[in-house]
Design a protein around this motif. Structure first.
Motif, PDB file in Angstrom:
ATOM      1  N   PRO A 111      13.411 -63.109  -8.269  1.00  0.00           N
ATOM      2  CA  PRO A 111      14.165 -63.358  -9.509  1.00  0.00           C
ATOM      3  C   PRO A 111      14.452 -62.082 -10.294  1.00  0.00           C
ATOM      4  N   HIS A 112      13.442 -61.198 -10.425  1.00  0.00           N
ATOM      5  CA  HIS A 112      13.646 -59.942 -11.150  1.00  0.00           C
ATOM      6  C   HIS A 112      14.677 -59.065 -10.441  1.00  0.00           C
ATOM      7  N   ALA A 113      14.546 -58.920  -9.108  1.00  0.00           N
ATOM      8  CA  ALA A 113      15.480 -58.080  -8.360  1.00  0.00           C
ATOM      9  C   ALA A 113      16.899 -58.631  -8.455  1.00  0.00           C
ATOM     10  N   PHE A 114      17.040 -59.950  -8.360  1.00  0.00           N
ATOM     11  CA  PHE A 114      18.361 -60.574  -8.458  1.00  0.00           C
ATOM     12  C   PHE A 114      18.990 -60.303  -9.827  1.00  0.00           C
ATOM     13  N   THR A 115      18.216 -60.496 -10.886  1.00  0.00           N
ATOM     14  CA  THR A 115      18.747 -60.341 -12.245  1.00  0.00           C
ATOM     15  C   THR A 115      19.143 -58.896 -12.526  1.00  0.00           C
ATOM     16  N   VAL A 116      18.299 -57.961 -12.118  1.00  0.00           N
ATOM     17  CA  VAL A 116      18.616 -56.542 -12.339  1.00  0.00           C
ATOM     18  C   VAL A 116      19.880 -56.156 -11.583  1.00  0.00           C
ATOM     19  N   SER A 117      20.060 -56.696 -10.386  1.00  0.00           N
ATOM     20  CA  SER A 117      21.222 -56.356  -9.555  1.00  0.00           C
ATOM     21  C   SER A 117      22.527 -56.880 -10.137  1.00  0.00           C
ATOM     22  N   LEU A 118      22.449 -57.837 -11.044  1.00  0.00           N
ATOM     23  CA  LEU A 118      23.664 -58.355 -11.666  1.00  0.00           C
ATOM     24  C   LEU A 118      24.253 -57.386 -12.691  1.00  0.00           C
ATOM     25  N   ILE A 119      23.455 -56.426 -13.153  1.00  0.00           N
ATOM     26  CA  ILE A 119      23.929 -55.508 -14.208  1.00  0.00           C
ATOM     27  C   ILE A 119      25.155 -54.710 -13.764  1.00  0.00           C
ATOM     28  N   PRO A 120      25.126 -54.024 -12.603  1.00  0.00           N
ATOM     29  CA  PRO A 120      26.347 -53.302 -12.206  1.00  0.00           C
ATOM     30  C   PRO A 120      27.531 -54.241 -11.963  1.00  0.00           C
ATOM     31  N   LEU A 121      27.265 -55.467 -11.535  1.00  0.00           N
ATOM     32  CA  LEU A 121      28.356 -56.416 -11.302  1.00  0.00           C
ATOM     33  C   LEU A 121      29.047 -56.768 -12.616  1.00  0.00           C
ATOM     34  N   VAL A 122      28.271 -56.933 -13.668  1.00  0.00           N
ATOM     35  CA  VAL A 122      28.849 -57.219 -14.984  1.00  0.00           C
ATOM     36  C   VAL A 122      29.690 -56.038 -15.450  1.00  0.00           C
ATOM     37  N   VAL A 123      29.196 -54.818 -15.214  1.00  0.00           N
ATOM     38  CA  VAL A 123      29.949 -53.613 -15.598  1.00  0.00           C
ATOM     39  C   VAL A 123      31.260 -53.542 -14.833  1.00  0.00           C
ATOM     40  N   PHE A 124      31.241 -53.826 -13.529  1.00  0.00           N
ATOM     41  CA  PHE A 124      32.456 -53.808 -12.721  1.00  0.00           C
ATOM     42  C   PHE A 124      33.483 -54.824 -13.256  1.00  0.00           C
ATOM     43  N   CYS A 125      33.011 -56.010 -13.601  1.00  0.00           N
ATOM     44  CA  CYS A 125      33.920 -57.044 -14.118  1.00  0.00           C
ATOM     45  C   CYS A 125      34.616 -56.585 -15.400  1.00  0.00           C
ATOM     46  N   CYS A 126      33.834 -56.029 -16.311  1.00  0.00           N
ATOM     47  CA  CYS A 126      34.410 -55.569 -17.587  1.00  0.00           C
ATOM     48  C   CYS A 126      35.401 -54.432 -17.363  1.00  0.00           C
ATOM     49  N   ALA A 127      35.078 -53.524 -16.423  1.00  0.00           N
ATOM     50  CA  ALA A 127      36.002 -52.432 -16.105  1.00  0.00           C
ATOM     51  C   ALA A 127      37.297 -52.964 -15.522  1.00  0.00           C
ATOM     52  N   ALA A 128      37.206 -53.976 -14.654  1.00  0.00           N
ATOM     53  CA  ALA A 128      38.419 -54.578 -14.077  1.00  0.00           C
ATOM     54  C   ALA A 128      39.267 -55.218 -15.162  1.00  0.00           C
ATOM     55  N   ALA A 129      38.635 -55.869 -16.127  1.00  0.00           N
ATOM     56  CA  ALA A 129      39.383 -56.500 -17.226  1.00  0.00           C
ATOM     57  C   ALA A 129      40.130 -55.456 -18.044  1.00  0.00           C
ATOM     58  N   VAL A 130      39.496 -54.313 -18.285  1.00  0.00           N
ATOM     59  CA  VAL A 130      40.151 -53.230 -19.034  1.00  0.00           C
ATOM     60  C   VAL A 130      41.357 -52.710 -18.266  1.00  0.00           C
ATOM     61  N   MET A 131      41.199 -52.507 -16.960  1.00  0.00           N
ATOM     62  CA  MET A 131      42.312 -52.011 -16.142  1.00  0.00           C
ATOM     63  C   MET A 131      43.489 -52.976 -16.172  1.00  0.00           C
ATOM     64  N   VAL A 132      43.200 -54.257 -16.042  1.00  0.00           N
ATOM     65  CA  VAL A 132      44.286 -55.251 -16.046  1.00  0.00           C
ATOM     66  C   VAL A 132      44.995 -55.255 -17.397  1.00  0.00           C
ATOM     67  N   ARG A 133      44.257 -55.068 -18.474  1.00  0.00           N
ATOM     68  CA  ARG A 133      44.884 -55.053 -19.796  1.00  0.00           C
ATOM     69  C   ARG A 133      45.842 -53.873 -19.961  1.00  0.00           C
ATOM     70  N   LEU A 134      45.651 -52.827 -19.166  1.00  0.00           N
ATOM     71  CA  LEU A 134      46.559 -51.679 -19.236  1.00  0.00           C
ATOM     72  C   LEU A 134      47.899 -51.966 -18.559  1.00  0.00           C
TER      73      LEU A 134
END
Length: 482
Positions: A452-475
């Motif tokens: 559970p800990h390893a899974f949750t920690v691994s989601l952090i870069p995925l959340v960052v990638f999603c937010c970065a993709a949203a910013v790119m699309v807004r451009l």
């Protein structure tokens, strides 16, 4: 039927140009091919234990059953797209489908592990010839609202094939049709491909009749660079990043630079490069392609992490974990069905909203996993997986359509090859990044309680990638004047 005599009057179906609207039969046929190729990317994971037992395959051979397909598939997409532009997208789709059926039969009948690996490589190469034609065909056969709807269907099919790959594989192996065991996951492709081939004439033919020849040196450079990159990322992570993996990454970068130099020279000389650099002069296409890579970094790796948590952390069987993936698929399917109507109201805001809904689902999933650990009721994951699936369904098809709207029609299959490469390459890199975070967080003991800990920690870069993709699309809206 479309003409092949002119550079681009051939890019619409006769029905469309006559004002009667395009035939949806073509879409059904190409979606069958799309579903099979994406499904085979995931479905073999479920069969690995049975393959090892039946064929006495080593751990390395078992990995190559997965990696061989993925590398051949990803590395050949750009070349496959260019071949379709030059020689006809329907013709190359049909050839790829035929080769895929033959290779699938060879996989299902393989008497030993070495022949299975070889057949999987051929199967991946056949998929790389077939898949780029799909988006090229959609972009040339359909226009206006029909094109938007077709891209949404494409996104839905890609997502559902990825989400349900594990479930379908688990069902086929559990049912054990005719005593075939793991072989059924490959052999089932054969009758499906034959039926699709019978209806391939429903696809209007189109190509870019510019008189140029295939850029063979460019094809070798680009394909080799991609093959080294994907192999290093996938196998390097699996083997603890040995020296050869870093050397492969360095060589792939050098080959990428040589490829860019070669393509620029070829374009200056007017000799038809493997992929036209004009595509990247459209900022809609180039920024959209970057957003696609970033989004797939977060999407493909989530399947990988969730399967690890469910099967190794919770001890679920492939079939049981596949059933839980249904929640992800339900959200994906529902959002994909709604995305056509939402696109009419929200436009590009829909494509930017999807990558923000997705991390919300990831965060909720992480909270549910943290609270429940390895003992709580696994059904508490269902609501968060529904939200994550909705984010994927809101993004995949609409983003693909948006990126390809920035490409010139005569480069339909080439641009599609680039988009498909961005998708598959992004997913492969995402798995490597997620694994780099997950396994150190898990620790050397790899106890179930640590998952559970390893899974949750691994989601952090995925959340960052999603937010970065949203910013790119807004451009992108400000760039549509290109």
């Amino acid at each position: 039927m479309t003409s092949e005599a002119t550079p681009y009057t051939d890019t619409k179906s006769g029905a469309d140009t006559a004002g009667e609207g395009p035939s949806w039969g073509a879409l059904v046929v190409v979606m069958v091919g799309t579903f099979m190729t994406v499904l085979d990317y995931f479905i073999a994971n479920v069969a690995i234990p049975a393959i090892q037992s039946d064929l006495r395959a080593s751990a390395a051979q078992a990995q190559l059953v997965i990696v061989g397909y993925g590398v051949a598939f990803t590395a050949g997409l750009i070349t496959g797209g260019r071949i379709g532009d030059l020689f006809g997208r329907r013709r190359m789709f049909a050839l790829g489908l035929l080769l895929f059926a033959v290779a699938s039969a060879a996989c299902g009948l393989a008497p030993n592990a070495d022949l299975l690996v070889a057949a999987r490589v051929v199967q991946g190469a056949a998929a790389s010839l077939m898949v780029p034609q799909v988006l090229g065909i959609i972009g040339t056969v359909y226009t206006g609202p029909s094109r938007v709807a077709a891209f949404n269907v494409y996104g839905m099919v890609v997502g559902l094939a990825g989400v349900f790959g594990q479930l379908i594989g688990g069902v086929l192996i559990t049912v054990d049709i005719g005593g075939l065991d793991w072989r059924s996951i490959f052999l089932i492709n054969v009758p499906v491909s034959v039926v699709a081939l019978l209806f391939v004439s429903r696809i209007p033919e189109s190509k870019n009749a510019d008189g140029t020849r295939l850029d063979l040196p460019g094809a070798v450079l680009v394909t080799t660079a991609l093959a080294l990159l994907v192999t290093a990322l996938v196998e390097g992570r699996e083997q603890g990043w040995p020296l050869w993996s870093w050397a492969s990454l360095v060589v792939s970068v050098v080959l990428a630079a040589l490829s860019a130099r070669h393509l620029r020279k070829r374009e200056r000389e007017g000799r038809g490069p493997l992929i036209s650099l004009e595509l990247f002069r459209s900022r809609v296409f180039s920024v959209g392609l970057a957003a696609t890579v970033t989004y797939f970094l977060a999407m493909g790796s989530f399947f990988f992490l969730l399967a690890l948590y469910l099967q190794q952390g919770r001890g679920l069987s492939p079939l049981e974990s596949g059933l839980l993936f249904l929640a992800l698929g339900a959200g994906y399917f529902g959002a994909s069905l709604m995305s056509g109507k939402l696109a009419e109201r929200m436009g590009r805001r829909l494509v930017a909203s999807g990558p923000l809904v997705l991390p919300a689902g990831y965060v909720l999933t992480g909270v549910a996993v943290t609270v429940n650990g390895t003992d709580g009721n696994v059904l508490w994951l269902v609501p968060s997986l529904l939200v994550a699936g909705m984010g994927m369904g809101m993004t995949t098809g609409p983003l693909t359509g948006l990126v390809l709207s920035g490409a010139a029609p005569e480069h339909a299959a080439s641009s599609s090859g680039a988009v498909n490469t961005a998708q598959e390459g992004g997913a492969a890199i995402g798995v490597a990044v997620a694994g780099t975070v997950f396994f150190p967080a898990l620790g050397g003991a790899a106890l179930a309680a640590d998952y559970p800990h390893a899974f949750t920690v691994s989601l952090i870069p995925l959340v960052v990638f999603c937010c970065a993709a949203a910013v790119m699309v807004r451009l992108i809206p400000a760039l549509t004047a290109d």
